[in-house]
Write an enzyme that holds these catalytic residues in place. Structure first.
Site, PDB file in Angstrom:
ATOM      1  N   TYR A  23     -49.647  28.508   2.776  1.00  0.00           N
ATOM      2  CA  TYR A  23     -50.591  27.398   2.599  1.00  0.00           C
ATOM      3  C   TYR A  23     -49.873  26.183   2.005  1.00  0.00           C
ATOM      4  O   TYR A  23     -50.295  25.055   2.200  1.00  0.00           O
ATOM      5  CB  TYR A  23     -51.700  27.789   1.613  1.00  0.00           C
ATOM      6  CG  TYR A  23     -52.817  28.669   2.124  1.00  0.00           C
ATOM      7  CD1 TYR A  23     -52.752  29.301   3.366  1.00  0.00           C
ATOM      8  CD2 TYR A  23     -53.964  28.877   1.347  1.00  0.00           C
ATOM      9  CE1 TYR A  23     -53.795  30.117   3.806  1.00  0.00           C
ATOM     10  CE2 TYR A  23     -55.006  29.684   1.777  1.00  0.00           C
ATOM     11  CZ  TYR A  23     -54.920  30.311   3.004  1.00  0.00           C
ATOM     12  OH  TYR A  23     -55.951  31.113   3.426  1.00  0.00           O
ATOM     13  N   GLY A  24     -48.822  26.458   1.226  1.00  0.00           N
ATOM     14  CA  GLY A  24     -48.151  25.418   0.442  1.00  0.00           C
ATOM     15  C   GLY A  24     -47.831  24.121   1.171  1.00  0.00           C
ATOM     16  O   GLY A  24     -48.106  23.031   0.664  1.00  0.00           O
ATOM     17  N   CYS A  77     -54.484  32.559  -5.696  1.00  0.00           N
ATOM     18  CA  CYS A  77     -53.545  31.650  -5.042  1.00  0.00           C
ATOM     19  C   CYS A  77     -53.609  30.303  -5.772  1.00  0.00           C
ATOM     20  O   CYS A  77     -54.680  29.685  -5.841  1.00  0.00           O
ATOM     21  CB  CYS A  77     -53.980  31.485  -3.586  1.00  0.00           C
ATOM     22  SG  CYS A  77     -53.020  30.297  -2.633  1.00  0.00           S
ATOM     23  N   ASN A  78     -52.485  29.901  -6.332  1.00  0.00           N
ATOM     24  CA  ASN A  78     -52.450  28.609  -7.045  1.00  0.00           C
ATOM     25  C   ASN A  78     -52.727  27.455  -6.098  1.00  0.00           C
ATOM     26  O   ASN A  78     -53.404  26.488  -6.452  1.00  0.00           O
ATOM     27  CB  ASN A  78     -51.067  28.388  -7.665  1.00  0.00           C
ATOM     28  CG  ASN A  78     -50.752  29.355  -8.791  1.00  0.00           C
ATOM     29  OD1 ASN A  78     -50.829  29.010  -9.950  1.00  0.00           O
ATOM     30  ND2 ASN A  78     -50.398  30.574  -8.449  1.00  0.00           N
ATOM     31  N   CYS A 100     -46.963  30.396  -8.502  1.00  0.00           N
ATOM     32  CA  CYS A 100     -47.385  30.918  -7.196  1.00  0.00           C
ATOM     33  C   CYS A 100     -47.483  32.428  -7.349  1.00  0.00           C
ATOM     34  O   CYS A 100     -46.601  33.047  -7.968  1.00  0.00           O
ATOM     35  CB  CYS A 100     -46.337  30.553  -6.142  1.00  0.00           C
ATOM     36  SG  CYS A 100     -46.583  31.361  -4.545  1.00  0.00           S
TER      37      CYS A 100
END
Ligand code: DGL
Length: 260
Positions: free
Chosen positions: A42-43, A73-74, A183
């Site tokens: 996703y990052g 999830c951060n 993360c």
């Protein structure tokens, strides 16, 4: 209601590090874990896409009657939690990089943070980091490529070691004494990080804090499972290859492929 599962999601397999903390603290809770590995990482994605995927995952868990949702999830938390909380009635817990304890305890007045581009560019992260950056140098580093290596089973590879060395170099140059893991995939790197870092550098992540927060919110809502029997813990991944996730779970659990 209290027997309903806790729902946990991540962009992939990394959030199992958070599931483990929750399970250790709340061993009688039923749970459903979703790994959206087909869409990982996703990052590097934009805020809108991260939000869309986070809504899809939350929707699934809400339909499964989860009593509380943990965004393990951060990247999803820092980009989507406020909208998810507006949209859904169920309590939602997120995870953010543990800047505060690092910034308050640093002796060298320099800390490092390793996280995804999506987390480091979010306004939620900026606000927290601004709060604690007074007199403390915060060395930010995007962990480009780390999530992909973990997702493809290359956790302990030579590529991983080379990547980590290059990311730690500027931090060590700035004399950090704390490394914040921002993360949920990264706690799996701790054995390698310990090898690469000088002894005085402490590594911190937010896993235990999230588990404690989960316990406290369940308690506040009277939702802790009072039935003290072996719980049902379900793990789903939307990749046909379930092996990588399987290898991270100890004790072993069944991991099912599900197209969600
Ligand atoms: N585990 C996710 C996090 O905590 C990884 C994000 C990604 O897929 O890039 O940020």
């Amino acid at each position: 209601m209290s027997k309903q599962p806790i729902g946990i999601f991540d962009s992939g397999v990394g959030g199992t590090s958070i599931w483990k903390e929750i399970h250790a603290l709340l061993p009688y809770e039923n749970s459903i874990y979703l790994a959206d590995s087909i869409n990982a990482p996703y990052g590097p994605k934009g805020k809108d896409k991260i939000l869309e995927l986070s809504i899809k995952n939350t929707e699934f868990l809400v339909k499964k009657n989860c009593k509380l949702i943990v965004i393990a999830c951060n990247t999803a938390t820092t980009n989507a939690i406020s909208i998810l909380r507006e949209k859904y009635n169920v309590p939602i817990i997120g995870i953010e990089p543990a800047i505060k304890p690092a910034a308050l305890n640093t002796k060298t007045k320099a800390i490092g943070i390793l996280a995804t581009k999506g987390t480091l560019s979010s306004s939620l992260f900026h606000n927290t980091s601004n709060l604690y950056s007074n007199g403390v140098t915060i060395v930010e580093q995007i962990g480009e490529g780390i999530v992909q290596l973990i997702e493809s089973g290359k956790l302990t590879s030579v590529e991983m070691e080379a990547l980590l060395k290059s990311y730690l170099e500027p931090m060590l140059g700035a004399n950090i004494d704390y490394l914040v893991l921002g993360c949920t995939h990264y706690p799996y790197l701790i054995p390698m990080l310990i090898k690469l870092l000088p002894k005085h550098v402490k590594i911190i992540d937010s896993g235990l804090a999230v588990a404690k927060q989960t316990q406290s919110i369940l308690d506040q809502h009277n939702l802790l499972n009072t039935e003290l029997i072996k719980p049902k813990n379900e793990f789903y991944i939307n990749l046909e290859n379930t092996k990588v996730m399987q290898s991270l779970l100890s004790p072993p659990f069944k991991v099912d492929y599900l197209d969600f």
